[in-house]
Scaffold this active site. Structure first.
Site, PDB file in Angstrom:
ATOM      1  N   LYS A   1       0.835  -1.199   0.000  1.00  0.00           N
ATOM      2  CA  LYS A   1       0.000   0.000   0.000  1.00  0.00           C
ATOM      3  C   LYS A   1       0.870   1.251   0.000  1.00  0.00           C
ATOM      4  O   LYS A   1       2.014   1.213   0.461  1.00  0.00           O
ATOM      5  CB  LYS A   1      -0.854   0.034   1.273  1.00  0.00           C
ATOM      6  CG  LYS A   1      -1.997  -0.971   1.320  1.00  0.00           C
ATOM      7  CD  LYS A   1      -2.777  -0.825   2.623  1.00  0.00           C
ATOM      8  CE  LYS A   1      -3.919  -1.825   2.705  1.00  0.00           C
ATOM      9  NZ  LYS A   1      -4.965  -1.624   1.694  1.00  0.00           N
TER      10      LYS A   1
ATOM     11  N   ASP B   1      -7.510  -3.219  10.683  1.00  0.00           N
ATOM     12  CA  ASP B   1      -8.013  -4.244   9.771  1.00  0.00           C
ATOM     13  C   ASP B   1      -8.468  -5.518  10.508  1.00  0.00           C
ATOM     14  O   ASP B   1      -8.838  -6.503   9.884  1.00  0.00           O
ATOM     15  CB  ASP B   1      -6.941  -4.574   8.725  1.00  0.00           C
ATOM     16  CG  ASP B   1      -7.531  -4.864   7.364  1.00  0.00           C
ATOM     17  OD1 ASP B   1      -8.710  -4.537   7.140  1.00  0.00           O
ATOM     18  OD2 ASP B   1      -6.806  -5.432   6.524  1.00  0.00           O
TER      19      ASP B   1
ATOM     20  N   ARG C   1     -10.417 -11.414   1.919  1.00  0.00           N
ATOM     21  CA  ARG C   1     -11.324 -12.418   1.346  1.00  0.00           C
ATOM     22  C   ARG C   1     -10.690 -13.809   1.317  1.00  0.00           C
ATOM     23  O   ARG C   1     -11.388 -14.808   1.384  1.00  0.00           O
ATOM     24  CB  ARG C   1     -11.779 -11.966  -0.052  1.00  0.00           C
ATOM     25  CG  ARG C   1     -10.708 -11.904  -1.073  1.00  0.00           C
ATOM     26  CD  ARG C   1     -11.079 -11.033  -2.272  1.00  0.00           C
ATOM     27  NE  ARG C   1     -11.071  -9.602  -1.923  1.00  0.00           N
ATOM     28  CZ  ARG C   1     -11.398  -8.640  -2.771  1.00  0.00           C
ATOM     29  NH1 ARG C   1     -11.803  -8.922  -4.000  1.00  0.00           N
ATOM     30  NH2 ARG C   1     -11.337  -7.379  -2.397  1.00  0.00           N
TER      31      ARG C   1
HETATM   32  N1  BES Z   1      -8.084  -3.738   4.459  1.00  0.00           N
HETATM   33  C1  BES Z   1      -8.242  -3.297   3.129  1.00  0.00           C
HETATM   34  C2  BES Z   1      -9.506  -2.485   2.921  1.00  0.00           C
HETATM   35  C3  BES Z   1      -9.528  -1.162   3.614  1.00  0.00           C
HETATM   36  C4  BES Z   1      -9.020  -0.046   2.993  1.00  0.00           C
HETATM   37  C5  BES Z   1     -10.111  -1.033   4.846  1.00  0.00           C
HETATM   38  C6  BES Z   1      -9.082   1.174   3.626  1.00  0.00           C
HETATM   39  C7  BES Z   1     -10.167   0.170   5.464  1.00  0.00           C
HETATM   40  C8  BES Z   1      -9.660   1.281   4.864  1.00  0.00           C
HETATM   41  C9  BES Z   1      -8.313  -4.500   2.197  1.00  0.00           C
HETATM   42  O1  BES Z   1      -7.544  -5.589   2.556  1.00  0.00           O
HETATM   43  C10 BES Z   1      -7.829  -4.046   0.861  1.00  0.00           C
HETATM   44  O2  BES Z   1      -6.669  -3.706   0.775  1.00  0.00           O
HETATM   45  N2  BES Z   1      -8.695  -4.059  -0.145  1.00  0.00           N
HETATM   46  C11 BES Z   1      -8.347  -3.654  -1.452  1.00  0.00           C
HETATM   47  C12 BES Z   1      -8.817  -4.712  -2.394  1.00  0.00           C
HETATM   48  C13 BES Z   1      -8.311  -4.538  -3.815  1.00  0.00           C
HETATM   49  C14 BES Z   1      -6.829  -4.796  -3.861  1.00  0.00           C
HETATM   50  C15 BES Z   1      -9.057  -5.495  -4.697  1.00  0.00           C
HETATM   51  C16 BES Z   1      -9.050  -2.343  -1.740  1.00  0.00           C
HETATM   52  O3  BES Z   1     -10.222  -2.192  -1.403  1.00  0.00           O
HETATM   53  O4  BES Z   1      -8.403  -1.451  -2.284  1.00  0.00           O
HETATM   54 ZN    ZN Z   2      -7.180  -5.736   4.587  1.00  0.00          ZN
HETATM   55 MN    MN Z   3      -5.538  -5.385   1.926  1.00  0.00          MN
END
Ligand code: BES
Ligand code: ZN
Ligand code: MN
Length: 497
Positions: A273, A284, A347
């Site tokens: 990230k 998370d 997921r």
């Molecule tokens: N934990 C994150 C989602 C998240 C982002 C929660 C910001 C709270 C605040 C999750 O694991 C994630 O990174 N999701 C990605 C999925 C994508 C790579 C398909 C997302 O939503 O960007």
């Molecule tokens: Zn996550």
């Molecule tokens: Mn993630």
């Protein structure tokens, strides 16, 4: 903290501060007797329009001739606009303000409610217990996270009582719910170096008791179960994973399974990230924290049903042993997944937890709570949980619970067409379907594992963390999902009878 109901008059209160809730522009007469004792200062505040009773307005008076030295006028807004949520918000504002100015004993009058009890209070919510909501908001609003520093001012409220004859206000339930929310908030606010999968495992074990049995599976055992997708997430981390199983036995029949995403830190893994805001990714595991909190409250409230809590806990880190984009992993169900993004890790862990639930428990239903997608916050902001699922009855029950608790849910579709978004060229599925529809394709991915068991997915990414204070939700972890689940359990138990 001492919480009680006292059937005494305002002037008898021995606490240092008395709170008087007011409706906007029409409560002048409600506290006449008290006002004449203290010299008419309430009337003066009202006549000068300094205090009108506007929602969340607060005015503090120093008074004499009664035992309490201070009276706080607290605005509920117009009587016709009254809702449970507005009462909670006033309660939250009032008690946090009093804590900050050093009040230690607080008594809240139910004067306005008592005198309007014959009128419709316009509370749609079933319980119609205004003082319950005031106290709920008040107690939730007092939360502070001071684990890692000396408390700023060390001020603490020691007792809160409500002045009412009403012994029906379920204080035990209120206490258990508030404690559970604050327990979840503590877990989530604690940074990832102090809240590892292992820590979560030992906290879960500490819940063991009369009706609660806890099992914590380590990597070897999870491997034996075939949870390759879950384990792949932990591959890059020095923190070893823990698959946490909490069984609550309170009745007969198939259990309800609650699954909480429990990534103690989400760096994104190899699909790392951006640095900005990454510190927030300690939250998370908010879904997992909510599930543990609910199990804890269940052990106190002993609902007559069976509940299983599952937390596939892991830390998502990059490293030489981390999984890589393009890797294919096998889930407990036998379905294989191509990892497109190691940042779509939640997921992967949930798919195995859902599979595990079906394999071991044949549940009557499953609800997962997960900070699953950034798209959830983009779609709904911090105002609602995104809900998707294959259990229409369970979703109806959740909508009711959401209305009662104001932990709102908004249903999103799981159209068959989304299947194409997560089709892989090499495996049964891929774990990311691109930017478009990423809130619902995450849900659809999970749907592929839930089979015929009624299942609901709650994406709490937008609601689990507040960047700013809200009336009874201090900034930081919100504890979302706990009150919603507890109300769901209550509904399920009463419909059984
Ligand atoms: N934990 C994150 C989602 C998240 C982002 C929660 C910001 C709270 C605040 C999750 O694991 C994630 O990174 N999701 C990605 C999925 C994508 C790579 C398909 C997302 O939503 O960007
Ligand atoms: Zn996550
Ligand atoms: Mn993630």
């Amino acid at each position: 903290m001492d919480i009680s109901i006292k059937n005494i008059a305002e002037e008898e209160v021995t606490a240092d501060t008395l709170v008087l809730p007011f409706f906007e522009n029409n409560s002048a007469a409600f506290y006449d007797h008290l006002d004449s004792l203290i010299g008419g200062f309430i009337r003066k505040a009202l006549h000068s329009k300094e205090f009108t009773g506007k929602h969340k307005q607060l005015t503090l008076l120093h008074v004499q001739n009664i035992k309490a030295g201070r009276v706080l006028l607290a605005g509920l807004g117009k009587q016709s606009d009254l809702t449970a949520e507005r009462i909670r918000q006033t309660g939250g504002k009032a008690l946090a303000y009093l804590r900050d100015i050093g009040a230690s004993g607080i008594a809240v009058s139910n004067g306005v409610f008592k005198k309007t009890a014959g009128d419709s209070l316009n509370l749609r919510e079933a319980k119609n217990k205004p003082m319950y909501y005031f106290l709920e908001g008040g107690l939730l609003g007092l939360y502070k996270f001071e684990k890692f520093r000396k408390a700023e001012n060390g001020k603490e409220v020691k007792s809160v009582s409500i002045l009412a004859a009403d012994k029906d206000i379920p204080l035990r339930k209120l206490r258990a719910a508030v404690d559970a929310v604050n327990f979840a908030r503590d877990l989530v606010n604690t940074p990832s170096n102090s809240m590892t999968p292992e820590t979560l495992g030992s906290i879960a074990l500490s819940l063991s008791g009369k009706k609660i049995r806890v099992k914590v599976l380590e990597r070897k055992e999870a491997e034996k179960e075939g949870m390759g997708a879950y384990l792949s997430v932990a591959g890059g981390s020095a923190e070893s994973p823990r698959f946490i199983v909490v069984e609550y036995k309170g009745g007969k029949g198939a259990p309800l399974v609650l699954i909480g995403k429990a990534i103690t830190f989400d760096s994104g893994g190899i699909s790392i990230k951006p640095a900005e805001g990454m510190e927030k990714m300690k939250y998370d595991m908010a879904g997992g924290a909510a599930v543990l909190a609910v199990m804890r409250a269940a052990s106190e409230l002993e609902p007559e049903m069976n509940i299983i809590g599952l937390l596939p806990a892991a830390e998502n880190m990059p490293g030489g042993t981390a999984s890589k984009p393009g890797d294919v992993v096998r889930t407990i169900t036998g379905k294989t997944v191509e990892i497109i993004s190691t940042d779509a890790e939640g997921r992967l862990t949930l798919a195995d937890a859902i599979g595990y639930a079906i394999k071991h428990y044949k549940p009557m239903g499953m609800v997962d709570l997960a900070t699953l997608t950034g798209a959830c916050s983009i779609a709904l902001g911090g105002e609602a949980i995104a809900m998707m699922g294959s259990g229409p009855e369970l979703m109806e029950s959740l909508k009711k619970a959401a209305e009662e608790t104001h932990e709102r849910v908004w249903q999103m579709p799981l159209y068959d067409e989304y299947r194409d978004y997560i089709k892989s060229d090499v495996a049964d599925l891929k774990n990311a379907g691109g930017r478009n529809g990423s809130l619902v394709t995450a849900g659809y991915f999970l749907r592929e594992f839930s089979g015929d068991t009624p299942w609901v997915h709650l994406d709490i990414a937008g609601t689990a963390w507040n960047d700013k204070d809200r009336p009874y939700l201090p900034k930081g972890a919100s504890g979302i999902g706990v009150r919603l689940m507890l109300d769901l359990l209550e509904g399920l138990c009463s419909s059984e009878k």
